[in-house]
Design a protein around this motif. Sequence first.
Motif, PDB file in Angstrom:
ATOM      1  N   PHE A 125       0.473  -7.103  -5.996  1.00 37.63           N
ATOM      2  CA  PHE A 125      -0.444  -7.312  -4.879  1.00 37.63           C
ATOM      3  C   PHE A 125      -0.851  -8.771  -4.760  1.00 37.63           C
ATOM      4  CE2 PHE A 125      -0.672  -2.866  -4.446  1.00 37.63           C
ATOM      5  CZ  PHE A 125      -1.019  -2.712  -3.122  1.00 37.63           C
TER       6      PHE A 125
ATOM      7  N   ALA B 206       1.258   2.045  -3.507  1.00 40.17           N
ATOM      8  CA  ALA B 206       0.051   2.671  -4.047  1.00 40.17           C
ATOM      9  C   ALA B 206      -0.038   4.133  -3.637  1.00 40.17           C
ATOM     10  CB  ALA B 206      -1.183   1.908  -3.570  1.00 40.17           C
ATOM     11  N   PHE B 207       0.254   4.418  -2.351  1.00 44.76           N
ATOM     12  CA  PHE B 207       0.161   5.793  -1.877  1.00 44.76           C
ATOM     13  C   PHE B 207       1.255   6.668  -2.474  1.00 44.76           C
ATOM     14  CE2 PHE B 207      -2.709   4.315   1.439  1.00 44.76           C
ATOM     15  CZ  PHE B 207      -3.605   5.356   1.422  1.00 44.76           C
TER      16      PHE B 207
ATOM     17  N   SER C 134       0.836  -1.204   0.000  1.00 44.58           N
ATOM     18  CA  SER C 134       0.000   0.000   0.000  1.00 44.58           C
ATOM     19  C   SER C 134       0.870   1.254   0.000  1.00 44.58           C
ATOM     20  CB  SER C 134      -0.956  -0.014   1.183  1.00 44.58           C
ATOM     21  OG  SER C 134      -0.316   0.384   2.360  1.00 44.58           O
TER      22      SER C 134
END
Lengths: 325, 348
Positions: A300, A259-260, A256
Amino acid sequence: MLVFLLRRLAQSVFVLIAMMVVVFFGVYMIGNPVDILISPDATPAEIEETMARFGFDQPVYIQFLKFVGNALQGDLGRSFVHGEPAVQLILSYMPATLELALLGLIFSIAIGVPLGVYAGYKADRWQGRAIMTGSIFGFSLPNFWVGMLLILIFAVELRWLPSTGRGETVEVLGLRLSIFSSNGLQYMILPALTLALYKASLVTRLARAGTQEALMQDYVKFARAKGISETRILFVHVLKNIMIPIITVLGLELGSMIAFAVVTETVFAWPGMGKLLIDSITTLDRPVIVAYLMLTVLIFIIINFAVDVIYTLLDPRVRVKGEAA
Amino acid sequence: MSADIHIAPTTDPAKLWRIASRVAGLAVVAALVMLLGGVGLPPLWSRIILLVGLVALAAVLLRGKYAKFFSGPSAYVATACLLLLIVLAIFATELSPQNPYDLRQLDIMDGRQPPGSTNFDRTLTFHLGTDEQGRDILSGILYGLRVSLSVSIAATLIAMLIGVVVGIYAAWAGGRIEAILMRIVDFQLSFPSILVALMLMAAFGRGLDKIVIALIIVQWAYYARTVRGTALSETRKEYIDAARGLGLPAWRIVFGHLLPNCIPPLIVISTVQVANTIVLESSLSFLGVGVPITQPSLGLLIANGYGYMLSGQYWMSMYPGVALLAIVAAINMVGDRLRDTLNPRLTR
């Protein structure tokens, strides 16, 4: 056991196929890519020719099968803008994102653990409550806003750190990294800090809960009875015992972070995968968008699969349930 | 024996509260329909009805628990702040000095003016400055608040509806259907919401309707999982057995008995979720894949001014940023108080 893992693997493959369908029909079928590839005053014959060259004149299912066939060989098309194969392009931007995410993880531990341990130690006092309220802000503040504020303070007002860009890079094992040069590191501090803030609040909460629990254990009482200072008890005895779950959770959160990083990289003009994605969306560079989405989904799926495998190895209940199902 | 028996009119408080909440809910819905459809009462009246309805709903929700809710000064500050921002958003049209969506009212000559300056004809003061197109930042913030709030609230409500239906259906149906539905939910929740939203917006393109749809798709799974959990524990309780024993049809048990008991925990979650949705929406808009340029939300306003921040023209993105921070923090703090006040686990 093996049956469960095979089932899990089959599910992962199924998810990958489903994602291929979604991404293909989502990105490829909306609008006509030829419209942005050729000049508006092209003759119908030229349009026909371009359509045929890219294979857009064929039925949908043929196009899709071709897309899948090429994807299986690691070919997700060629970037319209950069003229390079999309996968290669993204892989060349990947090290910048990964080192940013890594430094972000380190920062989030460096900030979150001391705060969390202290908040756990002073759980019912105002210090503990203040830290917990602060962590709510860490959760709820928009990532880009924090980045902007940091730039305004440290780059524009104080002029301590550079605001945007990547700085010097050093070639290590064939990858260009800035984490090993002091100039490059300066450029990394603000974006990594921005990226770390959300995870730092998560770590703070985990560390606080862990500390509160650990402080009630016998070994802490024994250490106190021996007359060891509170600081040493907290940061040696307690810390060792709470780090394992924190590191596990953070390892899972690495995905994540990537992703961020999309948001953080855009704020700091950091030349990573996320910035590439946003630039490709604005320039309608479809092959790069598709390749980014497929690669991220793959990352992922691998992370989730690995997590499942590790849990299965560690927790017998998952295993039994999996075999019974 | 005289037959002097007085039968008091029904003043069962619970029933009255129920009626009050329905009237308030209907008023809110009616006001929204009138505002969006441009029919019925004049917009100002609809807006007043909307505000009164919302406040009444909040009052019904908190009835008898005011003391608990307003414990400590931060609860007062957060509630006042949230109420102020909601009023600003609802009455943006009446309060803002300029309509930032009306390009005829914008003058490029007024572009990038610092806070407190006046426009070319000296008819208008830009209290918070202007952006590069000569748009008054204060007006932009008021309209942007409205966009951010309405997009997030709409997306959250619809996602909640879908999540409730899926979650209850999964819990009620059980077996294979439940397994499949929950697998889909697990699958979706294994991806970070910002990534899913980015994927969707990359495929959809910009647009208010599109971002609402994307935010719904991002959120529904979260509600489905929560509702299923609640519904599973509720179906094991005796009142469901009793309802079954009465021979009620399944739809009556689900809608009349199960559903009302699954909703309360959702109210708290959805409050905080609105704040998260505002953050997500503003992030997407900041990245340039959110709301259209013609109807900027707070995130897009920040993005527009961002390029000028490094040259010291901070007001273009700073003030919208402060507004964003205020609304997110206020919702989160009110949500925190709501959780402490309404938490069924603490009261039961």
